[in-house]
Design an enzyme around this catalytic site. Structure first.
Site, short mmCIF file in Angstrom:
data_model
loop_
_atom_site.label_atom_id
_atom_site.label_comp_id
_atom_site.label_asym_id
_atom_site.label_seq_id
_atom_site.Cartn_x
_atom_site.Cartn_y
_atom_site.Cartn_z
N GLU A 102 -17.01 -6.40 107.46
CA GLU A 102 -15.87 -6.08 108.33
C GLU A 102 -14.92 -5.13 107.60
O GLU A 102 -14.43 -5.44 106.52
CB GLU A 102 -15.11 -7.35 108.73
N CYS A 103 -14.66 -3.99 108.20
CA CYS A 103 -13.64 -3.04 107.76
C CYS A 103 -13.91 -2.58 106.32
O CYS A 103 -14.66 -1.64 106.11
CB CYS A 103 -12.25 -3.66 107.91
N ALA A 104 -13.31 -3.21 105.32
CA ALA A 104 -13.56 -2.82 103.94
C ALA A 104 -15.05 -2.90 103.62
O ALA A 104 -15.60 -2.05 102.91
CB ALA A 104 -12.77 -3.71 102.98
#
Length: 478
Positions: A354-356
């Site tokens: 997720e994201c990072a």
């Protein structure tokens, strides 16, 4: 179990300083304090956790559903005698959704305060306020009959004379002043583009900031009055991760020791090892995620991609959100881990990013080489992307089945320079009605900018652990 909700008329009023300081001051006074944050914010709970000596948790009706707020509150408050709940934005601010017909905005501090039956402490930025403060307070006190303002905490008060005038305005509308923080004592906590610097990154400076907030609130707030004011109407069972992953509501105590529940994994089978990225670059996560992984039958090991190797025996990899753009050079320097992650993906290891985590798996981030699992490049972008999304899974993955719907939240300033040459993970419609395709499905990888709350999606956690179990078993047989 008693609770108070710390809210404000608007963002920037000082909620985090007051809430964190209140948690620390109540703990110093001998209370066992459970800290909570309304909404999806990952950063403030880190400071709450330092002040409380226990994990800060989130209460987000949008991501987990209204029906789970009270059970999650009871779960997070176990062993405590008072809870402090920090609100989000202004008291009545929430998700803007023309389809929501509830009495208060979805996901707002007011909605959570109503669900908990807890009184609200209104933190007012006193700069520029005088007698007219009475009108503002009258509006907030009468806007919604389901919300009870228990008192006011004045913040950034300029002088004794200013304090006297403001207290008179509060008395005019019948609201007690429970604290008055002088402007001269205002604290500055370093921040960046998404808010405060996470406590994990800020290290000793974060602890010093929490101590300073605690000292400030202890000196200028009536702790006895606030403890006496605290109330809640929450009843019923606590949220239980074991019952959640089983998909039923039956009472079944979770293993407090951290061992997987016997009902979740066969006793003659070694629990699969799930490696969860942590450290300074991967700080975004919910406490319930680890609890659900354990309840589903996994071992959980946290490692730091800045310098660690992939834990031996890893059968599933979780790469959560955070600030990899601030640590891109050090992430790129750990070439052994990057190669190991790429190889594990090629071998079919279940991965959830997720994201990072999405950024870490691209070819490069701001010019620094990453794992290269996703055929795209990433960079720090010109604008903040922020908001809830109603998404649908566009393909099968270790967590989701095509067509399943989920509510998630975007919160980033980075972007992918080019669209990944892969099947997108999610689809939704933007605010102007345009079709959005986002994320990437590559083999057994689900990667996306979208943050989800595991407590709202326990079936996805169960599937992920089952996939890791199958991967581990296949590795043994080969």
């Amino acid at each position: 179990m008693r609770a108070v909700v710390v809210a404000a008329p608007a963002s920037g009023s000082g909620k985090t300083t007051v809430a964190t300081g209140l948690v620390g001051a109540l703990r110093r006074a001998g209370h066992r304090v459970a800290p909570f944050k309304v909404g999806p914010d990952y950063i403030d709970p880190g400071y709450h956790g330092l002040a409380a000596g226990r994990p800060g948790r989130n209460l987000d009706p949008v991501l987990v559903g209204v029906e789970r707020i009270a059970p999650l509150y009871r779960h997070g408050a176990q062993g405590c005698d008072v809870a402090v709940v920090e609100g989000v934005m202004g008291l009545f601010d929430g998700r803007i959704d023309e389809h929501h017909a509830g009495p208060v905005a979805e996901g707002s501090t007011a909605q959570v305060a109503s669900l908990l039956g807890a009184p609200v402490l209104l933190v007012v930025d006193a700069r520029g306020h005088s007698q007219s403060l009475a009108a503002l307070l009258h509006g907030f006190a009468t806007f919604d009959s389901g919300i009870r303002l228990g008192g006011v905490i004045l913040n950034r008060v300029g002088s004794e004379r200013h304090d006297h005038v403001l207290r008179a305005a509060c008395a005019r509308v019948g609201l007690p002043v429970l604290g008055s923080l002088p402007r001269s004592a205002e604290l500055e906590v370093p921040s960046r583009h998404l808010g405060l610097i996470p406590a994990v990154e800020h290290g000793m400076a974060a602890r010093e900031a929490v101590t300073a907030m605690t000292d400030l609130v202890a000196a200028h707030v009536d702790l006895h009055a606030i403890a006496a004011l605290a109330r809640t109407s929450v009843t019923g069972p606590s949220w239980d991760p074991a019952a959640a992953v089983r998909g039923d509501g039956s009472a079944h105590p979770a293993e407090a020791s951290g061992r997987p529940c016997a009902s979740s994994v066969h006793v003659d089978r070694e629990p699969p090892l799930i490696a969860v990225a942590g450290g300074a670059a991967f700080t975004f996560g919910y406490a319930e995620h680890r609890e659900l992984l354990l309840a589903a039958g996994a071992q959980v090991v946290v490692f730091d991609p800045l310098h660690d190797e992939l834990p031996r025996g890893t059968a599933g990899l979780v790469l959560p959100g955070g600030f990899p753009e601030e640590h891109a050079a050090r992430l790129a320097a750990n070439t052994g881990l990057l190669r190991a992650v790429a190889e594990a993906s090629r071998q079919g290891m279940p991965m959830h990013a997720e994201c990072a985590g999405l950024l870490y798996l691209t070819r490069s981030l701001d010019g620094h080489p990453m794992a290269g699992v996703i055929d795209a490049e990433a960079e720090f972008g010109p604008r903040l992307v922020l908001g809830y999304r109603d998404a649908v899974a566009l393909g099968d993955s270790p967590l989701w089945r095509a067509g399943e719907r989920v509510r998630g939240h975007e919160f980033h300033r980075t972007r992918l320079v080019s669209s990944p040459c892969a099947e997108p993970a999610w689809g939704w419609h933007g605010s102007d009605g345009e079709r959005v395709r986002e994320g990437a499905l590559v083999g057994n990888l689900h990667a996306s900018y979208l943050h989800t709350h595991p407590a709202g999606n326990p079936e996805a956690v169960r599937r992920f652990v089952a996939g890791a179990t199958a991967y581990a078993r296949a590795r043994v047989t080969t």
